[in-house]
Design a protein around this motif. Sequence first.
Motif, short mmCIF file in Angstrom:
data_model
loop_
_atom_site.label_atom_id
_atom_site.label_comp_id
_atom_site.label_asym_id
_atom_site.label_seq_id
_atom_site.Cartn_x
_atom_site.Cartn_y
_atom_site.Cartn_z
N ASP A 326 0.83 -1.21 0.00
CA ASP A 326 0.00 0.00 0.00
C ASP A 326 0.86 1.26 0.00
N ALA A 327 1.85 1.26 0.89
CA ALA A 327 2.69 2.47 1.01
C ALA A 327 3.40 2.74 -0.32
N GLU A 328 3.85 1.68 -0.99
CA GLU A 328 4.50 1.85 -2.28
C GLU A 328 3.50 2.36 -3.33
N ALA A 329 2.32 1.78 -3.30
CA ALA A 329 1.30 2.16 -4.29
C ALA A 329 0.87 3.61 -4.09
N TRP A 330 0.77 4.03 -2.85
CA TRP A 330 0.39 5.43 -2.58
C TRP A 330 1.45 6.38 -3.15
N LEU A 331 2.72 6.00 -2.97
CA LEU A 331 3.80 6.89 -3.45
C LEU A 331 3.83 6.91 -4.99
N ALA A 332 3.66 5.74 -5.60
CA ALA A 332 3.63 5.69 -7.07
C ALA A 332 2.48 6.55 -7.58
N ARG A 333 1.32 6.41 -6.93
CA ARG A 333 0.16 7.22 -7.33
C ARG A 333 0.47 8.71 -7.22
N ASP A 334 1.07 9.12 -6.09
CA ASP A 334 1.29 10.55 -5.89
C ASP A 334 2.31 11.11 -6.88
N TYR A 335 3.26 10.26 -7.27
CA TYR A 335 4.19 10.69 -8.31
C TYR A 335 3.43 10.92 -9.62
N ILE A 336 2.56 10.00 -9.96
CA ILE A 336 1.83 10.10 -11.23
C ILE A 336 0.85 11.29 -11.19
N PHE A 366 16.04 -9.50 13.80
CA PHE A 366 15.51 -8.27 14.42
C PHE A 366 15.98 -7.03 13.66
N GLU A 367 17.23 -7.05 13.22
CA GLU A 367 17.73 -5.91 12.45
C GLU A 367 17.02 -5.82 11.09
N ASP A 368 16.74 -6.99 10.51
CA ASP A 368 15.99 -7.00 9.24
C ASP A 368 14.61 -6.36 9.44
N ILE A 369 13.97 -6.74 10.54
CA ILE A 369 12.62 -6.22 10.81
C ILE A 369 12.66 -4.70 10.98
N ASP A 370 13.63 -4.22 11.77
CA ASP A 370 13.73 -2.77 11.96
C ASP A 370 14.01 -2.06 10.64
N PHE A 371 14.83 -2.69 9.82
CA PHE A 371 15.18 -2.10 8.52
C PHE A 371 13.92 -1.95 7.67
N GLN A 372 13.14 -3.04 7.57
CA GLN A 372 11.96 -2.94 6.70
C GLN A 372 10.88 -2.04 7.32
N ALA A 373 10.81 -2.02 8.65
CA ALA A 373 9.86 -1.10 9.29
C ALA A 373 10.26 0.35 8.98
N ASP A 374 11.56 0.62 9.00
CA ASP A 374 12.03 1.98 8.68
C ASP A 374 11.75 2.32 7.21
N HIS A 375 11.93 1.33 6.35
CA HIS A 375 11.61 1.55 4.92
C HIS A 375 10.12 1.89 4.77
N LEU A 376 9.29 1.12 5.46
CA LEU A 376 7.84 1.38 5.40
C LEU A 376 7.53 2.78 5.93
N ALA A 377 8.11 3.13 7.07
CA ALA A 377 7.85 4.46 7.65
C ALA A 377 8.32 5.56 6.72
N ASP A 378 9.44 5.31 6.03
CA ASP A 378 9.99 6.29 5.09
C ASP A 378 9.00 6.57 3.96
N LEU A 379 8.29 5.52 3.53
CA LEU A 379 7.30 5.70 2.46
C LEU A 379 6.03 6.38 3.00
N VAL A 380 5.58 5.89 4.15
CA VAL A 380 4.30 6.39 4.68
C VAL A 380 4.36 7.91 4.93
N ARG A 381 5.53 8.39 5.37
CA ARG A 381 5.62 9.82 5.69
C ARG A 381 5.51 10.70 4.44
N LEU A 382 5.71 10.11 3.26
CA LEU A 382 5.70 10.90 2.02
C LEU A 382 4.31 11.06 1.41
#
Length: 455
Positions: A326-336, A366-382
């Motif tokens: 969803d977060a990726e799709a929202w960002l792709a949409r907003d770019y378009i 655990f580091e993988d999880i934090d990494f992907q959670a940060d990636h998700l948060a990075d998208l959601v904030r945009l």
Amino acid sequence: MTQRVAIIGAGPCGLAQLHAFEEARKQGAETPELVCFEKQENWGGLWNYTWRTGLDAHGEPVHGSMYRYLWSNAPKELLEFADYSFDEHFGGPLPSFPPREVLFDYIIGRARKNQVERFIKFGTVVRWVEYDNTRQCFQVTIEALDTGASRTETFDRVIVGTGHFSIPNVPEFPGFERFPGRILHSHDFRDAREFCGKRILVMGSSYSAEDIALQCRKYGSGPITITYRTQPMNFDWPEGIEEVPLLTHMDGSTAHFRDGSTRGIDAIILCTGYQHSFPFMAEDLKLTTHNRLYPDNLYKGVFWMDNPDVMYLGMQDQYYTFTLFDAEAWLARDYILGRYQLPTRAERQEDLDAWRTREEALGSAFEDIDFQADHLADLVRLTDYPAFDIDLTRSIFKEWEHHKDEDVVTYRDRHGFTSPVTGTQSLPHHTGWWHALDDSMETYIGNNESHSQSA
Ligand code: FAD
Ligand code: NA7
């Protein structure tokens, strides 16, 4: 002129993209012409179970890799749509680990709510996508599978949502050619009862190996030997499942392993992962990667570096799934829609390099999880994707990892979680997973005395 956007695939990613545009349209945005090409006759991607293996009715490779009796391996609270809760769909609380059919129903529920099926051309496979530099647009060649008719259409943007768990990675070992039993990849596994009473060799040490070994034993197989290449999973397996180092070769029906031990085997299931495969993308647009958390050449995990009018969704190795899509799709949409401006090529590269440097240093789950959670948060904030409690999902992921280590058979029965969207606490399930042989939605929901599915 209205922009034209091609979306390839109507799985969770493609549906997330259609939904994101619909949400913007309902709020008054002028949206582009959307055409979603889906080669199957139904939506939901991998969640749309098929009994078929090999080739489908049209001679196309079967996309489906899901099997009967598949239950979510992670809590549903980790994949809950921020704008369409489980409570909204099912009308009340459920246990945390639903079977496939329940999640399929949930995915489709949101798609139906926004009536996105009107954008989907089912039974239509994308054969080729290339960029026309002169006209600055994409040429997309498609084929209608029922008639075999093909044509080429012009689009301004292309969004690839074709998944990456469909084309199997199939290694070969000496002696396979003379093995008297069945050898299959997990992509072709459909029903554990086929292996009732059989001695099985499962190869791999990741999600598919874990789940298929347990499934087979649950439904009455003989002893199961799991063979690993790098590391064993080291769970406290139930009686009848053991892990050994890598297979060296088969001698008839006898398996030989690196530690010198041998086992008699009736069937071999290769849970050896999948390949990212995009045979329909021209070379200069084609993502090439293995299964990792931050693939190369995708800014923010979405935009093709050399031509950001090509966007890929869901191409990461996945802890997070539906919310990340969803977060990726929202960002792709907003770019378009022109709401999100891409930085310069150099800035995009710098951002990508920073993420990938961090990814390469990751050393634990655990580091993988934090990494992907940060990636998700990075998208959601945009974007304006609705807020949900990402930090709660981080801690649920880590608890869940512990629970599996404690007991890989009963972790689904012993634990429930709180929704990061509604705060609802899940219910205990009425039957322990090992004894729950019927995975139908009716049994799962009905016996929980929860609430029936929404229309
Ligand atoms: P997919 O679901 O693969 O959908 C891609 C769609 O694209 C398909 O409908 C396909 O037909 C279509 N398509 C492909 N090529 C073309 C083409 N050329 N032209 C037109 N259409 C095309 N995730 C979880 O969150 N929880 C789980 O418990 C879980 N279990 C899993 C178990 C298994 C065995 C597997 C394989 C995956 C599991 N997953 C799970 C991960 C799964 O990848 C995601 O949940 C999700 O399905 C990915 O969505 P997607 O849209 O990216 O891809
Ligand atoms: P994964 O997670 O990609 O794991 C593949 C496994 O296969 C992994 O343990 C690999 O070992 C092993 N593998 C790969 N190639 C070989 C060879 N040549 N020999 C031996 N072992 C090999 O795939 P899964 O199917 O488990 O999971 C994919 C998704 O499906 C997942 O997201 C779930 O949602 C369901 P390695 O550890 O690299 O040595």
